[in-house]
Design a protein around this motif. Structure first.
Motif, mmCIF file in Angstrom:
data_model
loop_
_atom_site.group_PDB
_atom_site.id
_atom_site.type_symbol
_atom_site.label_atom_id
_atom_site.label_comp_id
_atom_site.label_asym_id
_atom_site.label_seq_id
_atom_site.Cartn_x
_atom_site.Cartn_y
_atom_site.Cartn_z
ATOM 1 N N SER A 155 0.827 -1.200 0.000
ATOM 2 C CA SER A 155 0.000 0.000 0.000
ATOM 3 C C SER A 155 0.866 1.257 0.000
ATOM 4 C CB SER A 155 -0.924 -0.012 1.211
ATOM 5 O OG SER A 155 -1.689 1.162 1.254
ATOM 6 N N ASN A 156 1.953 1.221 0.753
ATOM 7 C CA ASN A 156 2.867 2.366 0.795
ATOM 8 C C ASN A 156 3.515 2.623 -0.553
ATOM 9 O OD1 ASN A 156 2.330 2.898 3.468
ATOM 10 N ND2 ASN A 156 4.066 1.715 4.219
ATOM 11 N N SER A 195 0.911 4.500 -2.512
ATOM 12 C CA SER A 195 0.762 5.861 -1.991
ATOM 13 C C SER A 195 1.937 6.731 -2.403
ATOM 14 C CB SER A 195 0.656 5.838 -0.464
ATOM 15 O OG SER A 195 -0.514 5.202 -0.058
ATOM 16 N N GLN A 253 -5.715 6.325 -1.984
ATOM 17 C CA GLN A 253 -6.249 5.203 -1.197
ATOM 18 C C GLN A 253 -7.755 5.155 -1.400
ATOM 19 O OE1 GLN A 253 -4.680 3.043 0.987
ATOM 20 N NE2 GLN A 253 -2.665 3.827 0.495
ATOM 21 N N THR A 254 -8.306 3.942 -1.497
ATOM 22 C CA THR A 254 -9.766 3.823 -1.617
ATOM 23 C C THR A 254 -10.319 3.025 -0.469
ATOM 24 O OG1 THR A 254 -9.534 1.865 -3.031
ATOM 25 C CG2 THR A 254 -9.783 4.006 -4.111
#
Length: 72
Positions: free
Chosen positions: A61-62, A65, A71-72
């Protein structure tokens, strides 16, 4: 007579390691492989599996980002 040209400049960034999540991950994977010092194809294949097990969903995720994806 000369020709008139117009130039359109895109607001998007050009693809690069900074804006591409998979390139960020591959850079880290290559670092791990160099550190492990595996030199044969079979040894590299055997080393990749345990390395991938250490990657967390938060880390992935990072990467997204950091590349500018929302982000969702």
């Amino acid at each position: 007579m000369g020709r008139a040209y117009s130039i359109y400049v895109s607001a998007w960034l050009a693809p690069s390691e900074i804006t591409n999540p998979i390139e960020q991950f591959f850079a880290k994977l290559k670092h791990w492989l160099r550190k492990a010092g595996k030199r044969t194809t079979e040894a590299v294949y055997d080393a990749i599996g345990p390395m991938l097990d250490t990657v967390t969903p938060a880390e992935c995720s990072n990467y997204f980002s950091n590349a500018g994806y929302a982000q969702t």
